[in-house]
Scaffold this active site. Structure first.
Site, PDB file in Angstrom:
ATOM      1  N   LYS A  76      57.013  67.418  -8.099  1.00  0.00           N
ATOM      2  CA  LYS A  76      57.832  68.548  -8.774  1.00  0.00           C
ATOM      3  C   LYS A  76      57.474  68.480 -10.802  1.00  0.00           C
ATOM      4  O   LYS A  76      56.882  67.097 -10.981  1.00  0.00           O
ATOM      5  CB  LYS A  76      59.700  67.093  -8.887  1.00  0.00           C
ATOM      6  CG  LYS A  76      60.534  67.510  -7.700  1.00  0.00           C
ATOM      7  CD  LYS A  76      61.698  66.295  -7.499  1.00  0.00           C
ATOM      8  CE  LYS A  76      61.035  65.402  -7.307  1.00  0.00           C
ATOM      9  NZ  LYS A  76      61.768  64.689  -7.337  1.00  0.00           N
ATOM     10  N   GLY A  77      58.235  69.380 -11.671  1.00  0.00           N
ATOM     11  CA  GLY A  77      57.501  68.784 -12.882  1.00  0.00           C
ATOM     12  C   GLY A  77      56.419  69.166 -13.143  1.00  0.00           C
ATOM     13  O   GLY A  77      55.524  70.234 -12.386  1.00  0.00           O
ATOM     14  N   GLY A 119      48.371  73.974  -6.396  1.00  0.00           N
ATOM     15  CA  GLY A 119      49.608  73.615  -7.208  1.00  0.00           C
ATOM     16  C   GLY A 119      48.631  72.935  -9.030  1.00  0.00           C
ATOM     17  O   GLY A 119      48.631  73.229  -9.586  1.00  0.00           O
ATOM     18  N   ASP A 142      47.727  72.401   4.678  1.00  0.00           N
ATOM     19  CA  ASP A 142      47.733  73.255   5.117  1.00  0.00           C
ATOM     20  C   ASP A 142      45.864  74.018   5.525  1.00  0.00           C
ATOM     21  O   ASP A 142      46.008  75.222   5.511  1.00  0.00           O
ATOM     22  CB  ASP A 142      48.931  74.529   4.530  1.00  0.00           C
ATOM     23  CG  ASP A 142      50.357  73.974   4.492  1.00  0.00           C
ATOM     24  OD1 ASP A 142      50.383  72.899   5.421  1.00  0.00           O
ATOM     25  OD2 ASP A 142      50.967  74.451   4.155  1.00  0.00           O
ATOM     26  N   ARG A 177      61.859  75.783  31.304  1.00  0.00           N
ATOM     27  CA  ARG A 177      61.778  75.476  29.840  1.00  0.00           C
ATOM     28  C   ARG A 177      61.132  76.326  28.323  1.00  0.00           C
ATOM     29  O   ARG A 177      60.083  76.255  29.124  1.00  0.00           O
ATOM     30  CB  ARG A 177      62.836  74.925  28.668  1.00  0.00           C
ATOM     31  CG  ARG A 177      64.178  73.877  29.073  1.00  0.00           C
ATOM     32  CD  ARG A 177      64.545  72.452  28.378  1.00  0.00           C
ATOM     33  NE  ARG A 177      65.549  72.416  28.632  1.00  0.00           N
ATOM     34  CZ  ARG A 177      66.589  71.163  28.532  1.00  0.00           C
ATOM     35  NH1 ARG A 177      65.369  70.413  28.448  1.00  0.00           N
ATOM     36  NH2 ARG A 177      67.652  71.132  29.054  1.00  0.00           N
ATOM     37  N   GLY A 185      53.216  74.394   7.326  1.00  0.00           N
ATOM     38  CA  GLY A 185      51.981  75.680   7.204  1.00  0.00           C
ATOM     39  C   GLY A 185      53.033  76.600   6.027  1.00  0.00           C
ATOM     40  O   GLY A 185      53.647  77.453   6.970  1.00  0.00           O
TER      41      GLY A 185
HETATM   42  O1  F6P Z   1      51.754  72.067   1.561  1.00  0.00           O
HETATM   43  C1  F6P Z   1      52.035  71.245   1.736  1.00  0.00           C
HETATM   44  C2  F6P Z   1      53.621  71.180   2.584  1.00  0.00           C
HETATM   45  O2  F6P Z   1      53.271  70.165   3.405  1.00  0.00           O
HETATM   46  C3  F6P Z   1      53.650  72.584   3.158  1.00  0.00           C
HETATM   47  O3  F6P Z   1      53.475  73.029   4.306  1.00  0.00           O
HETATM   48  C4  F6P Z   1      55.495  72.163   2.749  1.00  0.00           C
HETATM   49  O4  F6P Z   1      56.083  73.640   3.395  1.00  0.00           O
HETATM   50  C5  F6P Z   1      55.552  71.555   1.934  1.00  0.00           C
HETATM   51  O5  F6P Z   1      54.804  70.979   1.589  1.00  0.00           O
HETATM   52  C6  F6P Z   1      57.115  70.700   2.320  1.00  0.00           C
HETATM   53  O6  F6P Z   1      56.720  69.691   0.690  1.00  0.00           O
HETATM   54  P1  F6P Z   1      57.863  68.780   0.529  1.00  0.00           P
HETATM   55  O7  F6P Z   1      58.668  69.113   1.846  1.00  0.00           O
HETATM   56  O8  F6P Z   1      57.303  67.036   0.670  1.00  0.00           O
HETATM   57  O9  F6P Z   1      58.735  68.809  -1.146  1.00  0.00           O
END
Ligand code: F6P
Length: 364
Positions: A76-77, A119, A142, A177, A185
């Site tokens: 975040k941020g 990011g 990922d 099942r 991902g």
């Molecule tokens: O980018 C890695 C990852 O694990 C993604 O697969 C997933 O969508 C995301 O981070 C979830 O991040 P968080 O729940 O920590 O915000």
């Protein structure tokens, strides 16, 4: 005394501590170098009072096999989008990057090593353009960065997902099942594809290829009609059907920019029932189990290689770069290259050809 600051940003990932230890151990072999760490990504340096810690050999002893990050992290941020609460209770984000760079200089920090995914490396590039001496280390379960053959944490996540497929196969077989396993991902289906091949799943649905529910139904019915009374499906959290969007919601956490994924496995279960599937179906969402716990040996080794190389890039003043693994070398690329294009599964991917050769249905 020269000083380098470590930052772990974005989602956590098995192997982060091995990178931290490798940087510190490599730096300790040089005279006059001190390593410090900012707590919770760049937040530690942005906060008042500042939250940075000295990382010496004692602080990192034995952490190479520990999951998580001793520096903590956040997705975040950050310096370009610091969340600030308004009087009316709403949140805005402000750019504090210039202020942060001044503070880093004031604290006598000569360089920063930013360990994070796409990011985080975008933040690295932005800070580099403003004059900060910064080196990136790629991190993501990922495996969605194209400027490196692999990122640490990914193989551990694949191992955990494969163990889950293995377990679900035995229960699916016992109950005749359809078992659905949703794995992580966001944009790239590498975890799903690898664990589907390794675990012997019959269907694998990825973010890169919107699926047609009729194709999945055909696969299920053809398998049941041959007397094989169970089927295992692995689906990436970022997958979607040909008519729809991702299953996601907007986070209420201030400064969290990503949409929160999760639940596409249950959507698939409903779609199968709506399409007339009469078999018993169960869905499991693996979630953050894929990010926790000890890194497997492969990831500890890769993370250690990345950490040593990152410090050497700092020594060589190769700023604005990111460590990269290009078999058999640990090398570097510019941060610009690192963030240019994601590493997505394509039809040409060798493993995709293997999956199709094995008869795995990808829903198209
Ligand atoms: O980018 C890695 C990852 O694990 C993604 O697969 C997933 O969508 C995301 O981070 C979830 O991040 P968080 O729940 O920590 O915000």
């Amino acid at each position: 005394m020269n000083r380098v600051m470590l930052v772990t940003g974005g989602g956590d990932c098995p192997g982060l501590n091995a990178v931290i230890r490798a940087v510190v151990n490599r730096a300790s072999q040089e005279k006059n170098w001190e390593v410090v760490g900012s707590i919770e990504a760049f937040n530690g340096i942005l906060r008042e009072p500042t939250e940075i810690v000295v990382l010496d050999e004692h602080a990192v002893r034995g952490i190479h096999y520990q999951g998580g990050t001793i520096l903590q992290t956040t997705n975040k941020g950050g310096p370009f989008a610091w969340p600030v609460k308004q009087n009316d209770g709403t949140w805005i984000t402000v750019d504090r990057s210039d202020e942060m760079i001044r503070k880093i200089s004031y604290l006598g920090i000569d360089a920063v090593i930013n360990i994070g995914g796409d990011g985080s490396q975008r933040i690295s590039q932005g800070l580099f353009e403003k004059g900060l001496n910064i080196v990136g280390v790629p991190k993501t379960i990922d495996n969605d960065l194209s400027a490196t053959d692999s990122t640490f944490g990914f193989q551990t996540a694949v191992q955990i997902a494969t163990e889950a497929v293995d377990k679900l196969v035995t229960t699916a077989a016992s109950h005749n099942r359809v078992q659905i396993l949703e794995v992580m991902g966001r944009d790239a289906g590498w975890i799903a594809l690898n664990s589907a091949v390794a675990g012997g799943a019959e269907v694998c649905l990825l973010p890169e290829f919107p699926y047609d529910i009729n194709k999945v139904m055909d696969k299920i019915e053809s398998r049941f009609s041959k007397g094989r009374g169970f089927i295992n499906i692995v689906i990436s959290e970022g997958a979607r059907n040909i008519n729809g969007q991702n299953v996601a919601h907007t986070s209420s956490e201030p400064g969290y920019e990503n949409r929160v994924l999760g639940g596409v496995g249950f959507q698939l279960e409903k779609e199968l029932k709506d399409a007339g599937c009469e078999h018993s179906i169960r869905t499991t969402v693996l979630g953050h189990l894929q990010r926790g716990g000890v890194p497997i040996a492969y990831d500890r080794v890769l993370a250690s290689q990345f950490g040593v190389k990152a410090f050497e890039l700092v020594l060589e003043k190769k700023f604005g770069t990111m460590v990269s693994y290009r078999h058999p070398y640990i090398t570097h690329v510019t941060l610009k290259e690192a963030i240019m294009s994601p590493n997505l599964v394509t039809m040409d991917t060798a493993l995709m050809k293997t999956a199709l050769g094995l008869g795995i249905c990808i829903g198209i």
